[in-house]
Each structure stands twice: as structure tokens, then as C-alpha cells.
Design an enzyme around this catalytic site. Structure first.
Site, PDB file in Angstrom:
ATOM      1  N   CYS A   1      -2.714   3.833   9.562  1.00 16.52           N
ATOM      2  CA  CYS A   1      -2.004   4.841   8.769  1.00 16.52           C
ATOM      3  C   CYS A   1      -1.559   6.019   9.645  1.00 16.52           C
ATOM      4  O   CYS A   1      -0.682   5.850  10.471  1.00 16.52           O
ATOM      5  CB  CYS A   1      -2.881   5.280   7.595  1.00 16.52           C
ATOM      6  SG  CYS A   1      -1.959   6.194   6.338  1.00 16.52           S
TER       7      CYS A   1
ATOM      8  N   HIS B   1      -4.948   0.267   5.022  1.00 19.41           N
ATOM      9  CA  HIS B   1      -6.281   0.680   5.476  1.00 19.41           C
ATOM     10  C   HIS B   1      -7.276  -0.480   5.373  1.00 19.41           C
ATOM     11  O   HIS B   1      -7.911  -0.636   4.321  1.00 19.41           O
ATOM     12  CB  HIS B   1      -6.786   1.823   4.592  1.00 19.41           C
ATOM     13  CG  HIS B   1      -6.150   3.138   4.876  1.00 19.41           C
ATOM     14  ND1 HIS B   1      -6.642   4.009   5.829  1.00 19.41           N
ATOM     15  CD2 HIS B   1      -5.068   3.746   4.343  1.00 19.41           C
ATOM     16  CE1 HIS B   1      -5.888   5.099   5.858  1.00 19.41           C
ATOM     17  NE2 HIS B   1      -4.916   4.966   4.974  1.00 19.41           N
TER      18      HIS B   1
ATOM     19  N   GLU C   1     -10.159  -0.628   6.635  1.00 25.37           N
ATOM     20  CA  GLU C   1     -11.530  -0.102   6.502  1.00 25.37           C
ATOM     21  C   GLU C   1     -11.853   0.304   5.066  1.00 25.37           C
ATOM     22  O   GLU C   1     -13.010   0.465   4.715  1.00 25.37           O
ATOM     23  CB  GLU C   1     -11.728   1.073   7.478  1.00 25.37           C
ATOM     24  CG  GLU C   1     -11.219   2.422   7.004  1.00 25.37           C
ATOM     25  CD  GLU C   1      -9.690   2.569   7.037  1.00 25.37           C
ATOM     26  OE1 GLU C   1      -8.998   1.578   7.310  1.00 25.37           O
ATOM     27  OE2 GLU C   1      -9.206   3.679   6.750  1.00 25.37           O
TER      28      GLU C   1
END
Lengths: 82, 213
Positions: free
Chosen positions: B62, B179, B181
Site C-alpha cells: 500500500c 494488504h 498482512e
């Protein structure tokens, strides 16, 4: 001296903000508006006396940070007295 | 994942001893001027650029992707999302290249569901660079629908060629807008992101001797 720097999206790159504002202007009756392009305006005070040196400095600033030349063009004006 | 990780502050100047660097998301420097434009000059970035130059693995997520673009570690730039709004939702990406250190645990064409959260994710580059990205299989992820069809409807932000993530020509630097994660644990009701971290670990394990110190 003072420098005025204008950063705008390159021609051909879609400017969704400009398009939205154009539509809004049309809604308000400003039907002659054909295109709106949004950009950035920066005003710098420079401790410089030599125009050529100031031009080189500003160009370097624009290339390194103030504009992203992948998507943006820049131009500037230098005002010796203000 | 049983690995030790260390936070490196933006004011630090050294990343000694790291096997891989992850630049996370997060509006660094308030996105002033352009996303990533100021962060790209933070003190740590010289070390990141040098690490990448020696073949070290660098992943930008990002805002991290935006920083890598501004730093010139990846080609192109980000424009404001097509519809101007900040988008926070789960999207689907198709793995276009599963032969990278970041995707080797994915199947070619595998569809991953990942969250996005950005206002400037509309990837742009000039036609020559785009052709090079396509020719060199540098486009690693493209926005798609649930079935893996890459369509304009499945493109959340207007990105050129539905690009969600690209790698550099050498292959050791990857940037992506989604994302992984934020979707890599059961408790988050999405584990697709874990494929990327498993891939990185697998690549590091395989290339241990080639990693810079």
C-alpha cells in the site's frame, strides 16, 4: 526573490477531480466549460539574487520532489521584486 | 509464522542483518504533496535502496508500494482512485506470476481475496513501460472477480491494466496495493495473505547463501 510553481497532471492523464468539478460547473449553468484540470500551486521565497541560479535550483527541486514527472508537468515563474 | 521481526524506524540509517524488508502501509508524512513523496527521502531509505540494489528482498504494501514508486525502485506512479473515494473493502487479485520470491507458494492464476484501503491506488505508467512490464512478467497481481476474470468491473480504482502489484526487473522488489498482512490469520476470517509470507520464507530458505549481509 519569489517563485511561483505550478504542477499539473500531464496531458492525456485522466483527472477525475477536474472532471467532477467540470460536471458541477455545468450543473450550475456554466455550460461553456469544456475541461477542468486540477493542479498544485506552490509559492517559494528564495534567498537568491541570481535568476539563472534560482531557475536551476527550482528545476532541480521540481525534478526531485515537487513534481512526479511520470504523471505531472511543472512550470514556474520567478518574481524578482514583490 | 515463527520468525523474528524487527521494527526499523524511519529515522534509522541501517538495516544490517535483515533478510528481507517490508515497507508497510500507513499514510506516512500525511501523504503530503503526493503519497510516498516525502517518505521516500526519510533517512532509512538510502539503506533500503542500497539493500535492494544488492538483491535484498523488499516488499512494499500500500503506502509502502507508493514509496517504492516514488523512490524509483519500481516504475510508474499512483493517481487518485478513478471515483475519487477512499476504498476500504475486500477485493480479489489473480496471481499472474507465481515464479517470484513473493508468490512461489501460489498456483499460477490463483485468486486471492485481500483487503484494500487506499485513495491513491490508480496505477499509471507510460505505454512503453507498460509493455515492458507485460513482456517481462513484472505484473504479479491483477484485480479480478471471484472467479479470476480480469474485468473493468473488478478494477476497484481504475488501475492501468488492472494492475494491483508489480515487481522490478531483477525480481527482488515487489509492491502491491492490497494488504496481505490484514488477511493472513484465521481470526481475521481470511488467510489468503499468508501465501505471500510463506513464499518469502521459502525463497529466503532457498537462497540463503545469496542473501546480502
Amino acid at each position: 526573490m519569489k517563485a511561483k510553481i505550478f504542477v499539473t497532471l500531464k496531458n492525456g492523464i485522466l483527472d477525475p477531480q477536474g472532471r467532477t468539478i467540470q460536471q458541477s460547473l455545468h450543473t450550475l449553468g456554466f455550460s461553456t466549460v469544456e475541461e477542468v484540470r486540477i493542479g498544485k500551486f506552490m509559492e517559494l521565497d528564495l534567498n537568491e539574487t541570481d535568476i539563472t541560479s534560482a531557475e536551476n535550483t527550482i528545476k532541480s527541486m521540481c525534478e526531485k520532489l515537487l513534481a512526479n514527472t511520470v504523471i505531472e508537468d511543472y512550470r514556474f515563474e520567478i518574481l524578482e521584486t514583490y | 509464522m515463527g520468525q523474528s521481526a524487527h521494527l526499523i524506524w524511519h529515522q534509522d540509517t541501517s538495516i544490517k542483518g535483515m533478510d528481507a524488508i517490508i515497507l508497510p502501509g500507513g499514510f506516512s508524512y500525511g501523504d503530503y504533496l503526493r503519497t510516498g513523496a516525502i517518505a521516500r527521502f526519510s533517512p532509512i531509505m538510502d539503506a533500503v535502496v542500497e539493500f535492494a540494489g544488492r538483491g535484498g528482498m523488499v516488499l512494499g504494501i500500500c503506502n509502502g508500494f507508493q514509496i517504492l514508486l516514488e523512490a524509483g525502485l519500481l516504475p510508474g506512479a499512483m493517481l487518485r482512485n478513478r471515483h475519487l473515494s477512499f476504498i476500504c473493502e475486500d477485493i480479489y487479485v489473480r496471481v499472474e506470476n507465481a515464479d517470484t520470491p513473493f508468490t512461489n507458494q501460489c498456483e499460477p492464476g490463483q485468486v486471492l481475496r485481500l483487503p484494500i484501503a487506499h485513495a491513491d491506488g490508480n496505477y499509471y505508467t507510460d505505454p512503453v513501460t507498460l509493455s515492458a512490464l507485460q513482456a517481462n512478467a513484472q505484473i504479479v497481481f491483477r484485480y479480478c472477480d471471484r472467479e479470476g476474470h480480469v474485468t473493468s468491473q473488478a478494477n476497484p480504482n481504475g488501475s492501468l491494466d488492472n494492475i494491483a502489484g508489480i515487481r522490478n526487473a531483477a525480481g527482488n522488489v515487489l509492491g502491491l496495493m492490497p494488504h496481505p498482512e490484514r488477511g493472513a490469520e484465521k481470526v481475521l476470517h481470511n488467510e489468503d495473505g499468508v501465501f505471500i509470507f510463506r513464499s518469502i520464507l521459502s525463497a529466503l530458505e532457498r537462497n540463503k547463501i545469496h542473501q546480502p549481509v
